[in-house]
Motif scaffolding. Structure first.
Motif, PDB file in Angstrom:
ATOM      1  N   LEU A  56       0.856  -1.178   0.000  1.00  0.00           N
ATOM      2  CA  LEU A  56       0.000   0.000   0.000  1.00  0.00           C
ATOM      3  C   LEU A  56       0.893   1.229   0.000  1.00  0.00           C
ATOM      4  CD1 LEU A  56      -3.014   0.979   0.435  1.00  0.00           C
ATOM      5  CD2 LEU A  56      -2.439   1.087   2.859  1.00  0.00           C
ATOM      6  N   SER A  57       0.567   2.194  -0.839  1.00  0.00           N
ATOM      7  CA  SER A  57       1.287   3.461  -0.881  1.00  0.00           C
ATOM      8  C   SER A  57       0.283   4.596  -0.730  1.00  0.00           C
ATOM      9  CB  SER A  57       2.035   3.638  -2.205  1.00  0.00           C
ATOM     10  OG  SER A  57       3.061   2.684  -2.322  1.00  0.00           O
ATOM     11  N   VAL A  58       0.677   5.598   0.031  1.00  0.00           N
ATOM     12  CA  VAL A  58      -0.196   6.735   0.310  1.00  0.00           C
ATOM     13  C   VAL A  58       0.580   8.024   0.085  1.00  0.00           C
ATOM     14  CG1 VAL A  58      -1.523   7.933   2.095  1.00  0.00           C
ATOM     15  CG2 VAL A  58      -1.537   5.428   2.008  1.00  0.00           C
ATOM     16  N   ILE A  59      -0.034   8.961  -0.596  1.00  0.00           N
ATOM     17  CA  ILE A  59       0.484  10.324  -0.707  1.00  0.00           C
ATOM     18  C   ILE A  59      -0.503  11.194   0.036  1.00  0.00           C
ATOM     19  CG2 ILE A  59       1.013  12.239  -2.258  1.00  0.00           C
ATOM     20  CD1 ILE A  59       1.619  10.080  -4.405  1.00  0.00           C
ATOM     21  N   GLY A  60       0.005  12.007   0.931  1.00  0.00           N
ATOM     22  CA  GLY A  60      -0.918  12.807   1.716  1.00  0.00           C
ATOM     23  C   GLY A  60      -0.248  13.962   2.414  1.00  0.00           C
ATOM     24  N   GLU A  61      -0.889  14.383   3.476  1.00  0.00           N
ATOM     25  CA  GLU A  61      -0.414  15.556   4.205  1.00  0.00           C
ATOM     26  C   GLU A  61      -0.596  15.316   5.702  1.00  0.00           C
ATOM     27  OE1 GLU A  61      -2.084  19.938   4.198  1.00  0.00           O
ATOM     28  OE2 GLU A  61      -0.947  19.471   2.381  1.00  0.00           O
ATOM     29  N   ILE A  62       0.393  15.717   6.461  1.00  0.00           N
ATOM     30  CA  ILE A  62       0.293  15.677   7.917  1.00  0.00           C
ATOM     31  C   ILE A  62      -0.567  16.864   8.310  1.00  0.00           C
ATOM     32  CG2 ILE A  62       1.550  15.838  10.095  1.00  0.00           C
ATOM     33  CD1 ILE A  62       3.963  14.587   8.502  1.00  0.00           C
ATOM     34  N   ASP A  63      -1.801  16.582   8.736  1.00  0.00           N
ATOM     35  CA  ASP A  63      -2.695  17.694   9.059  1.00  0.00           C
ATOM     36  C   ASP A  63      -2.745  18.003  10.547  1.00  0.00           C
ATOM     37  OD1 ASP A  63      -4.339  15.618   9.929  1.00  0.00           O
ATOM     38  OD2 ASP A  63      -5.956  16.058   8.536  1.00  0.00           O
ATOM     39  N   GLU A  64      -2.029  17.196  11.341  1.00  0.00           N
ATOM     40  CA  GLU A  64      -1.942  17.501  12.765  1.00  0.00           C
ATOM     41  C   GLU A  64      -0.711  16.822  13.348  1.00  0.00           C
ATOM     42  OE1 GLU A  64      -4.647  17.331  16.827  1.00  0.00           O
ATOM     43  OE2 GLU A  64      -5.169  16.003  15.169  1.00  0.00           O
ATOM     44  N   ILE A  65      -0.019  17.546  14.199  1.00  0.00           N
ATOM     45  CA  ILE A  65       1.051  17.003  15.021  1.00  0.00           C
ATOM     46  C   ILE A  65       0.606  17.242  16.454  1.00  0.00           C
ATOM     47  CG2 ILE A  65       3.484  17.144  15.673  1.00  0.00           C
ATOM     48  CD1 ILE A  65       4.017  18.365  12.885  1.00  0.00           C
ATOM     49  N   THR A  66       0.367  16.156  17.185  1.00  0.00           N
ATOM     50  CA  THR A  66      -0.217  16.310  18.514  1.00  0.00           C
ATOM     51  C   THR A  66       0.532  15.495  19.560  1.00  0.00           C
ATOM     52  OG1 THR A  66      -2.259  16.124  19.795  1.00  0.00           O
ATOM     53  CG2 THR A  66      -1.909  14.461  18.106  1.00  0.00           C
ATOM     54  N   THR A  67       0.552  16.017  20.762  1.00  0.00           N
ATOM     55  CA  THR A  67       1.096  15.284  21.907  1.00  0.00           C
ATOM     56  C   THR A  67      -0.017  14.524  22.632  1.00  0.00           C
ATOM     57  OG1 THR A  67       0.808  17.206  23.349  1.00  0.00           O
ATOM     58  CG2 THR A  67       2.954  16.955  22.271  1.00  0.00           C
ATOM     59  N   GLU A  68      -1.253  14.872  22.332  1.00  0.00           N
ATOM     60  CA  GLU A  68      -2.397  14.262  23.020  1.00  0.00           C
ATOM     61  C   GLU A  68      -2.434  12.755  22.789  1.00  0.00           C
ATOM     62  OE1 GLU A  68      -7.237  14.527  22.975  1.00  0.00           O
ATOM     63  OE2 GLU A  68      -6.090  16.305  22.399  1.00  0.00           O
ATOM     64  N   GLY A  69      -2.293  11.999  23.865  1.00  0.00           N
ATOM     65  CA  GLY A  69      -2.330  10.542  23.789  1.00  0.00           C
ATOM     66  C   GLY A  69      -1.091   9.906  23.195  1.00  0.00           C
ATOM     67  N   ALA A  70      -0.060  10.680  22.910  1.00  0.00           N
ATOM     68  CA  ALA A  70       1.126  10.147  22.224  1.00  0.00           C
ATOM     69  C   ALA A  70       1.870   9.108  23.054  1.00  0.00           C
ATOM     70  CB  ALA A  70       2.067  11.274  21.818  1.00  0.00           C
ATOM     71  N   ARG A  71       1.986   9.353  24.352  1.00  0.00           N
ATOM     72  CA  ARG A  71       2.691   8.387  25.215  1.00  0.00           C
ATOM     73  C   ARG A  71       1.924   7.067  25.264  1.00  0.00           C
ATOM     74  NH1 ARG A  71       7.459   6.537  27.447  1.00  0.00           N
ATOM     75  NH2 ARG A  71       6.610   4.561  28.048  1.00  0.00           N
ATOM     76  N   GLU A  72       0.623   7.120  25.436  1.00  0.00           N
ATOM     77  CA  GLU A  72      -0.193   5.906  25.470  1.00  0.00           C
ATOM     78  C   GLU A  72      -0.146   5.182  24.117  1.00  0.00           C
ATOM     79  OE1 GLU A  72      -1.495   8.794  28.490  1.00  0.00           O
ATOM     80  OE2 GLU A  72      -1.295   8.982  26.316  1.00  0.00           O
ATOM     81  N   HIS A  73      -0.120   5.957  23.051  1.00  0.00           N
ATOM     82  CA  HIS A  73      -0.083   5.385  21.703  1.00  0.00           C
ATOM     83  C   HIS A  73       1.207   4.613  21.462  1.00  0.00           C
ATOM     84  CE1 HIS A  73       0.326   5.628  17.203  1.00  0.00           C
ATOM     85  NE2 HIS A  73      -0.825   5.001  17.355  1.00  0.00           N
ATOM     86  N   ILE A  74       2.353   5.156  21.907  1.00  0.00           N
ATOM     87  CA  ILE A  74       3.620   4.439  21.679  1.00  0.00           C
ATOM     88  C   ILE A  74       3.633   3.144  22.489  1.00  0.00           C
ATOM     89  CG2 ILE A  74       5.077   5.590  23.414  1.00  0.00           C
ATOM     90  CD1 ILE A  74       6.110   4.488  19.849  1.00  0.00           C
ATOM     91  N   ASP A  75       2.987   3.150  23.657  1.00  0.00           N
ATOM     92  CA  ASP A  75       2.884   1.905  24.429  1.00  0.00           C
ATOM     93  C   ASP A  75       2.019   0.880  23.695  1.00  0.00           C
ATOM     94  OD1 ASP A  75       4.535   2.900  26.441  1.00  0.00           O
ATOM     95  OD2 ASP A  75       2.860   3.539  27.704  1.00  0.00           O
ATOM     96  N   GLU A  76       0.920   1.328  23.073  1.00  0.00           N
ATOM     97  CA  GLU A  76       0.084   0.427  22.265  1.00  0.00           C
ATOM     98  C   GLU A  76       0.892  -0.184  21.131  1.00  0.00           C
ATOM     99  OE1 GLU A  76      -3.550   2.050  20.654  1.00  0.00           O
ATOM    100  OE2 GLU A  76      -3.866   3.228  22.483  1.00  0.00           O
TER     101      GLU A  76
END
Length: 129
Positions: A79-99
């Motif tokens: 799968l290949s995707v061309i797109g845009e980063i529309d948000e850079i957020t810290t919200e939930g980032a620590r929990e997400h890396i643990d997931e």
């Protein structure tokens, strides 16, 4: 805007590595392997990184991105995707890396020390190939 086809959602449930391409200040490509996730409700690819890393710094000045991934069980399925980063957020980032660490490393918590700040790059797919 495009969507990730339903038949590829399984790539985000196993140990699929993706390659993310961002552009440096000089306009040169920077490609890095990453763990990848998907928010199906919001149709966004998710990349968790630290704020000081090159891809996050690149995204601050140029949100354009390319992502490719290969099914770890079938290298001819990709799968290949061309797109845009529309948000850079810290919200939930620590929990997400643990997931992600649970999926990719089979551990409860991400074992590496955090050097700066965890952030999630939320990528809007504009073209899916």
């Amino acid at each position: 805007m495009a969507s990730i086809p339903e038949e590829f959602h399984d790539l985000f449930e196993k140990e699929t590595f993706a390659h993310v391409a961002t552009l440096t200040d000089e306009g040169l490509p920077h490609v890095t392997p990453v763990w990848i996730d998907y928010d199906a409700d919001d149709d966004r690819l998710l990349v968790n990184t630290e704020r000081h890393r090159q891809k996050a710094r690149n995204a601050e000045h140029n949100p354009g991105v390319g992502v490719s991934m290969v099914d770890p069980d079938d290298p001819y399925r990709h799968l290949s995707v061309i797109g845009e980063i529309d948000e850079i957020t810290t919200e939930g980032a620590r929990e997400h890396i643990d997931e992600l660490a649970r999926r990719y490393m089979d551990v409860d918590e991400y074992p590496q020390p955090i050097e700066s700040e965890r952030v999630v790059l939320r990528i809007r797919p504009d073209r899916v190939l």
